[in-house]
Design an enzyme around this catalytic site. Structure first.
Site, PDB file in Angstrom:
ATOM      1  N   ASN A  66       0.833  -1.201   0.000  1.00  0.00           N
ATOM      2  CA  ASN A  66       0.000   0.000   0.000  1.00  0.00           C
ATOM      3  C   ASN A  66       0.869   1.253   0.000  1.00  0.00           C
ATOM      4  O   ASN A  66       1.965   1.281   0.582  1.00  0.00           O
ATOM      5  CB  ASN A  66      -1.002  -0.001   1.148  1.00  0.00           C
ATOM      6  CG  ASN A  66      -0.399  -0.209   2.516  1.00  0.00           C
ATOM      7  OD1 ASN A  66       0.587  -0.904   2.673  1.00  0.00           O
ATOM      8  ND2 ASN A  66      -1.007   0.400   3.528  1.00  0.00           N
ATOM      9  N   ILE A  67       0.363   2.274  -0.683  1.00  0.00           N
ATOM     10  CA  ILE A  67       1.099   3.534  -0.811  1.00  0.00           C
ATOM     11  C   ILE A  67       0.144   4.668  -0.463  1.00  0.00           C
ATOM     12  O   ILE A  67      -0.826   4.926  -1.194  1.00  0.00           O
ATOM     13  CB  ILE A  67       1.674   3.703  -2.231  1.00  0.00           C
ATOM     14  CG1 ILE A  67       2.609   2.528  -2.555  1.00  0.00           C
ATOM     15  CG2 ILE A  67       2.414   5.042  -2.339  1.00  0.00           C
ATOM     16  CD1 ILE A  67       3.167   2.531  -3.951  1.00  0.00           C
ATOM     17  N   GLU A  68       0.417   5.288   0.678  1.00  0.00           N
ATOM     18  CA  GLU A  68      -0.407   6.415   1.139  1.00  0.00           C
ATOM     19  C   GLU A  68       0.306   7.723   0.796  1.00  0.00           C
ATOM     20  O   GLU A  68       1.494   7.735   0.463  1.00  0.00           O
ATOM     21  CB  GLU A  68      -0.614   6.298   2.650  1.00  0.00           C
ATOM     22  CG  GLU A  68      -1.285   4.989   3.037  1.00  0.00           C
ATOM     23  CD  GLU A  68      -1.450   4.804   4.547  1.00  0.00           C
ATOM     24  OE1 GLU A  68      -0.908   5.616   5.318  1.00  0.00           O
ATOM     25  OE2 GLU A  68      -2.113   3.824   4.925  1.00  0.00           O
TER      26      GLU A  68
ATOM     27  N   CYS B  35      -4.163   0.645  -2.473  1.00  0.00           N
ATOM     28  CA  CYS B  35      -3.952  -0.576  -1.701  1.00  0.00           C
ATOM     29  C   CYS B  35      -2.911  -1.475  -2.366  1.00  0.00           C
ATOM     30  O   CYS B  35      -2.678  -1.420  -3.583  1.00  0.00           O
ATOM     31  CB  CYS B  35      -5.244  -1.369  -1.587  1.00  0.00           C
ATOM     32  SG  CYS B  35      -6.567  -0.535  -0.724  1.00  0.00           S
TER      33      CYS B  35
ATOM     34  N   GLU C 117      -3.100  -4.570  -3.112  1.00  0.00           N
ATOM     35  CA  GLU C 117      -3.627  -5.467  -4.145  1.00  0.00           C
ATOM     36  C   GLU C 117      -3.691  -4.782  -5.504  1.00  0.00           C
ATOM     37  O   GLU C 117      -3.368  -5.374  -6.534  1.00  0.00           O
ATOM     38  CB  GLU C 117      -5.035  -5.935  -3.761  1.00  0.00           C
ATOM     39  CG  GLU C 117      -5.109  -6.733  -2.469  1.00  0.00           C
ATOM     40  CD  GLU C 117      -5.361  -5.882  -1.236  1.00  0.00           C
ATOM     41  OE1 GLU C 117      -4.799  -4.762  -1.150  1.00  0.00           O
ATOM     42  OE2 GLU C 117      -6.102  -6.333  -0.357  1.00  0.00           O
TER      43      GLU C 117
ATOM     44  N   CYS D 261     -10.357  -4.618   0.037  1.00  0.00           N
ATOM     45  CA  CYS D 261     -11.461  -3.654   0.121  1.00  0.00           C
ATOM     46  C   CYS D 261     -12.341  -3.781  -1.131  1.00  0.00           C
ATOM     47  O   CYS D 261     -11.995  -4.469  -2.095  1.00  0.00           O
ATOM     48  CB  CYS D 261     -10.913  -2.229   0.263  1.00  0.00           C
ATOM     49  SG  CYS D 261     -10.279  -1.540  -1.280  1.00  0.00           S
TER      50      CYS D 261
ATOM     51  N   CYS E 130     -10.690  -2.883  -4.467  1.00  0.00           N
ATOM     52  CA  CYS E 130      -9.737  -3.911  -4.917  1.00  0.00           C
ATOM     53  C   CYS E 130     -10.459  -5.155  -5.411  1.00  0.00           C
ATOM     54  O   CYS E 130     -10.027  -5.784  -6.384  1.00  0.00           O
ATOM     55  CB  CYS E 130      -8.776  -4.263  -3.792  1.00  0.00           C
ATOM     56  SG  CYS E 130      -7.554  -2.968  -3.487  1.00  0.00           S
TER      57      CYS E 130
HETATM   58  N1  THU Z   1      -5.140  -1.522   2.640  1.00  0.00           N
HETATM   59  C1  THU Z   1      -4.586  -2.328   1.702  1.00  0.00           C
HETATM   60  O1  THU Z   1      -3.527  -2.027   1.152  1.00  0.00           O
HETATM   61  N2  THU Z   1      -5.213  -3.488   1.411  1.00  0.00           N
HETATM   62  C2  THU Z   1      -6.314  -3.973   2.048  1.00  0.00           C
HETATM   63  O2  THU Z   1      -6.762  -5.059   1.739  1.00  0.00           O
HETATM   64  C3  THU Z   1      -6.955  -3.159   3.094  1.00  0.00           C
HETATM   65  C4  THU Z   1      -6.408  -1.797   3.287  1.00  0.00           C
HETATM   66  C5  THU Z   1      -4.430  -0.307   3.033  1.00  0.00           C
HETATM   67  C6  THU Z   1      -5.029   0.989   2.594  1.00  0.00           C
HETATM   68  C7  THU Z   1      -4.446   1.940   3.628  1.00  0.00           C
HETATM   69  O3  THU Z   1      -3.158   2.336   3.226  1.00  0.00           O
HETATM   70  C8  THU Z   1      -4.309   1.099   4.877  1.00  0.00           C
HETATM   71  O4  THU Z   1      -4.347  -0.252   4.441  1.00  0.00           O
HETATM   72  C9  THU Z   1      -5.379   1.339   5.915  1.00  0.00           C
HETATM   73  O5  THU Z   1      -6.653   1.228   5.352  1.00  0.00           O
END
Ligand code: THU
Length: 139
Positions: free
Chosen positions: A52-54, A63, A65, A96, A99
């Protein structure tokens, strides 16, 4: 080199989860602190990972995935078999809704394995996680 070059040995489920655990280490989760890793297996046996990259807008977060799927598509992969998803929690981290849609559209009825840093937590079929999907067949 194209996506289908080279013969590959089959990847075990444990190896796919291990790849997702390694990918998780690259997560950019400065805001949520919730690091996720994914490892997507292609039909030719390649493994493409994502994390995941915020970012500071929060809303542009992507996310693990979808990073894995978009990386794979951008490298020319077109058929997929399994995805492993890893977070550092006792409860499973299922994909989510966004995804699920992207994985369904580009990956079909994938086997979805959920794991944490030490255990395999569950395996599902994507059609069970996304019943009654909207996809190109309906357009
Ligand atoms: N996130 C994912 O990368 N994959 C998931 O299946 C659930 C959520 C990430 C998004 C965000 O960066 C962090 O988890 C919190 O929601």
């Amino acid at each position: 080199m194209s996506a289908s070059d080279g013969a590959r040995l089959p990847v075990t489920g444990a190896q796919l989860v291990a790849a997702a655990r390694r990918a998780r280490e690259h997560a950019r989760a400065e805001y949520s602190k919730f690091k996720v890793g994914a490892a997507l297996e292609t039909a030719d046996g390649s493994v493409v990972t994502g994390c995941n990259i915020e970012n500071a807008t929060y809303g542009l977060t992507i996310c693990a995935e979808r990073v894995a799927m978009f990386k794979a598509l951008s490298e020319g992969h077109r058929a997929f078999t399994r995805i492993a998803i890893v977070a550092d929690t006792a409860a499973p981290t299922p994909p989510c809704g966004a995804c699920r849609q992207i994985l369904w559209e580009f990956g079909g009825n994938l086997e979805v394995t959920l794991a944490n840093l030490t255990e395999h937590i569950g395996t599902h079929r994507l059609e069970d996680l996304l019943p009654l999907p909207f996809d190109s067949r309906l357009l």
